[in-house]
Write an enzyme that holds these catalytic residues in place. Structure first.
Site, PDB file in Angstrom:
ATOM      1  N   GLU A  87      62.400  29.238   0.103  1.00 50.62           N
ATOM      2  CA  GLU A  87      63.435  28.212  -0.012  1.00 50.62           C
ATOM      3  C   GLU A  87      64.146  28.213  -1.364  1.00 50.62           C
ATOM      4  O   GLU A  87      65.162  27.539  -1.530  1.00 50.62           O
ATOM      5  CB  GLU A  87      62.819  26.835   0.259  1.00 50.62           C
ATOM      6  CG  GLU A  87      62.412  26.657   1.717  1.00 50.62           C
ATOM      7  CD  GLU A  87      61.757  25.325   1.996  1.00 50.62           C
ATOM      8  OE1 GLU A  87      61.259  24.695   1.042  1.00 50.62           O
ATOM      9  OE2 GLU A  87      61.716  24.932   3.170  1.00 50.62           O
ATOM     10  N   GLU A 118      40.725  35.607   4.296  1.00 53.94           N
ATOM     11  CA  GLU A 118      40.516  34.803   3.090  1.00 53.94           C
ATOM     12  C   GLU A 118      39.262  35.226   2.321  1.00 53.94           C
ATOM     13  O   GLU A 118      39.112  34.887   1.144  1.00 53.94           O
ATOM     14  CB  GLU A 118      40.428  33.326   3.450  1.00 53.94           C
ATOM     15  CG  GLU A 118      39.193  32.947   4.232  1.00 53.94           C
ATOM     16  CD  GLU A 118      39.161  31.456   4.548  1.00 53.94           C
ATOM     17  OE1 GLU A 118      38.188  30.809   4.126  1.00 53.94           O
ATOM     18  OE2 GLU A 118      40.102  30.956   5.195  1.00 53.94           O
TER      19      GLU A 118
END
Length: 309
Positions: A87, A118
């Protein structure tokens, strides 16, 4: 009877006594229970205001020396980092490589869970090498639990390279990790409404934290005039309309003049404001902004006051 301890010390893994009967609640009661938990998030973020401010300063410093902000995370945390990075170009006119989001499991993990990613410490360290991290960069690890192996390995590798490092967590991180990071932003949102579901309060808190860091750094870098996003690039119809309205307001011109200024500025709203306000060409406006380190306020003075909604 098993003697294996079942209590996890991480806040994000603890049970929430306020929602222990949520499985027998009505739809409206579920809404109220979750909303009551959500109301705690903003206050928890506020308690982290000082490390947040320090993170803004560190990101600003990195970007001023042509370094980058690199987010690294897994699961929800990783997705939020990639989202915030994505963004920045349309909002602040940054180059795509200035703010980067890395997620365990790669970009496939943005839309589908990649189990075990992870826990891959080798991949965490390799991600830093793959991104060509340097001592000019700042790497912000995002780990709701504070213990994600992929993130810890990435931060360790970044520190070895000499990069500035920070951690965003919703459970106190291990002492060694906290001591080696330049700043730790710990947001204590407490146990989730659903035990361990960190896409909920922890995810909301993380979104607020990342919004604050990038928005604060971009403001400090002169990409905002008053509270207007003047460094946006008017590419889409929505942004073209917003850009024209900003130029109209800041330069006191009509829409055709604003549109012409933006076209002459090759889509740069910031440049168009200076051109239309003081009646100079693009090269002159660009030099004046460069002399003012990109600050429109330093070139033009105060922006028009905001009108009540």
């Amino acid at each position: 009877m098993s003697t294996t301890p079942f209590h996890d010390p991480r806040l994000t893994e603890q049970r929430n006594p306020r929602t222990e009967r949520i499985d027998v609640a009505s739809a409206l009661e579920i809404v109220d229970l979750i909303n009551a938990e959500d109301t705690r998030v903003a206050a928890a973020v506020r308690l982290a205001r000082e490390p947040l401010a320090r993170a803004i300063e560190l990101v600003e410093a990195a970007l001023r020396q042509d370094g980058r902000l690199i987010y690294v995370g897994a699961g929800t945390s990783g997705r939020l980092g990639v989202l915030d990075a994505a963004e920045c170009p349309p909002t602040f006119g940054t180059k795509p490589e200035q703010v980067v989001g890395l997620i365990a499991g790669g970009y496939a993990a943005l839309v589908r869970s990649v189990e075990g990613a992870e826990d891959d410490v080798n991949a965490g360290a390799a991600a830093m090498d793959g991104a060509r991290v340097t001592a000019r960069d700042i790497v912000i690890g995002i780990a709701a639990s504070g213990t994600t192996p992929y993130v810890r390995a990435a931060l360790s590798r970044a520190q070895t390279i000499g990069a500035v490092t920070a951690l965003v967590a919703c459970s106190p991180p291990p002492k060694l990790l906290a001591d080696t990071c330049d700043v730790v932003i710990f947001v204590d949102v407490g146990p989730e409404a659903l035990t361990g579901s960190t896409r909920m309060k922890a995810g909301t808190a993380t979104k607020l934290v990342l919004n604050t860091i990038t928005t604060g750094a971009m403001i400090r870098l002169g990409k905002v005039y008053g509270n207007l996003m003047v460094d946006l690039m008017a590419w889409s119809e929505k942004l073209k309309d917003r850009g024209e309205r900003i130029v109209m307001e800041c330069a006191g011109v009509d829409r055709p003049a604003a549109r012409a200024a933006i076209d002459a500025a090759q889509g740069s709203v910031k440049l168009a404001i200076v051109m239309a306000r003081v009646h100079v060409d693009a090269d002159t406006a660009r030099r004046r902004l460069a002399d003012a380190e990109g600050s429109v306020r330093a070139v033009l003075g105060d922006p028009p006051p905001a009108r009540p909604a």
